[in-house]
Scaffold this active site. Structure first.
Site, mmCIF file in Angstrom:
data_model
loop_
_atom_site.group_PDB
_atom_site.id
_atom_site.type_symbol
_atom_site.label_atom_id
_atom_site.label_comp_id
_atom_site.label_asym_id
_atom_site.label_seq_id
_atom_site.Cartn_x
_atom_site.Cartn_y
_atom_site.Cartn_z
ATOM 1 N N GLU A 59 -36.949 54.769 68.268
ATOM 2 C CA GLU A 59 -36.169 53.550 68.483
ATOM 3 C C GLU A 59 -36.833 52.376 67.786
ATOM 4 O O GLU A 59 -38.048 52.154 67.924
ATOM 5 C CB GLU A 59 -36.014 53.237 69.971
ATOM 6 N N GLU A 84 -41.670 47.895 67.591
ATOM 7 C CA GLU A 84 -41.299 46.524 67.957
ATOM 8 C C GLU A 84 -42.339 45.567 67.359
ATOM 9 O O GLU A 84 -43.522 45.928 67.253
ATOM 10 C CB GLU A 84 -41.256 46.393 69.488
ATOM 11 N N ASP A 111 -43.746 46.484 61.248
ATOM 12 C CA ASP A 111 -42.471 46.456 60.544
ATOM 13 C C ASP A 111 -41.889 47.866 60.515
ATOM 14 O O ASP A 111 -42.539 48.812 60.085
ATOM 15 C CB ASP A 111 -42.689 45.934 59.129
ATOM 16 N N ASP A 134 -30.695 41.940 65.840
ATOM 17 C CA ASP A 134 -30.279 40.577 65.490
ATOM 18 C C ASP A 134 -29.084 40.652 64.549
ATOM 19 O O ASP A 134 -29.169 41.245 63.477
ATOM 20 C CB ASP A 134 -31.443 39.857 64.802
ATOM 21 N N THR A 207 -28.392 47.661 79.963
ATOM 22 C CA THR A 207 -29.453 46.680 80.140
ATOM 23 C C THR A 207 -28.941 45.460 80.912
ATOM 24 O O THR A 207 -27.739 45.235 81.040
ATOM 25 C CB THR A 207 -29.991 46.209 78.786
#
Length: 229
Positions: A59, A84, A111, A134, A207
């Site tokens: 993920e 992350e 990254d 995003d 979530t």
């Protein structure tokens, strides 16, 4: 602790500010040696990394990590690698993973494209996850969206044939963009039929962010494609 990356002109994220809590800071000292991976250590072998052969889920952008922890707890037969760039989220995830005594999760604070290029072996991923990235709303910023034809083809060899690419977003224009990119991508087939969005799979938890969006009348779109070649 800072995210690791190679120099590049365009990134799909901005490393935001934000202070870590005391527990998140302590988590790096206590749990990073157990759960953390470094971009600069190069290629990994998942079976050696986890000490077993098991399906691998990767993920990108797990945020504060709650849903990834949930999946690792509820799918113990799978191995999970999360990527992350935001330290507070990484700190929270490894803290919760340590408290839950999970042995099927590892994390990069780096990254994601660099990790894919340098660390993840070909034909190793059974399921790839990118949830609520995003959307870069402004047209002039659309080039920063991580879901682009080049990214998909960079990821394709990392998936096993039969492996699944799973995107989710609450921004309809981005959902349409994802669908267009994947529908035109060589080597992939929509799991739900041509240009069809998927129902939320049971393994993807809802979530708090998503529940809030539902209360406000926002939609959520899941995009699932299988690697065929």
């Amino acid at each position: 602790m800072k995210p690791e990356y190679k120099k590049k002109s365009i990134r799909s994220y901005v490393v935001r500010g934000g202070r870590m809590t005391e527990s998140q800071e302590k988590a790096f000292n206590r749990w990073w040696p157990q759960f953390g991976l470094s971009l600069f250590d190069g290629a990994v072998e998942p079976a050696q990394l986890f000490g077993r052969q098991a399906p691998l889920v990767l993920e990108i952008g797990f945020g504060m990590g709650d849903s990834l922890i949930y999946m690792a707890e509820h799918e113990p037969e799978k191995n999970f690698v999360g990527i992350e760039v935001h330290p507070p989220g990484v700190g929270r995830l490894i803290n919760n993973a340590g408290k839950s005594e999970l042995d099927n999760i590892k994390v990069y604070m780096a990254d994601a494209v660099d990790v894919l290029e340098d660390c993840i072996p070909d034909a190793s991923i059974d399921r790839f996850q990118l949830y609520f990235p995003d959307p870069w709303h402004k047209k002039k910023h659309n080039k920063r969206r991580i879901v682009q034809p080049e990214f998909v083809q960079k990821l394709r060899p990392k998936l096993k044939v039969g492996g699944v690419m799973h995107f989710a977003t609450d921004w309809e224009p981005y959902a349409e963009h994802m669908m267009e990119v994947m529908s035109e991508a060589e080597g992939f087939e929509n799991c739900c039929g041509e240009y069809q969005f998927a129902p939320r799979p049971d393994y993807r938890p809802i979530t708090k962010f998503e529940k809030r969006g539902e209360r406000l009348g926002h939609g959520v779109w899941d995009v699932l494609f299988e690697r065929k070649a």
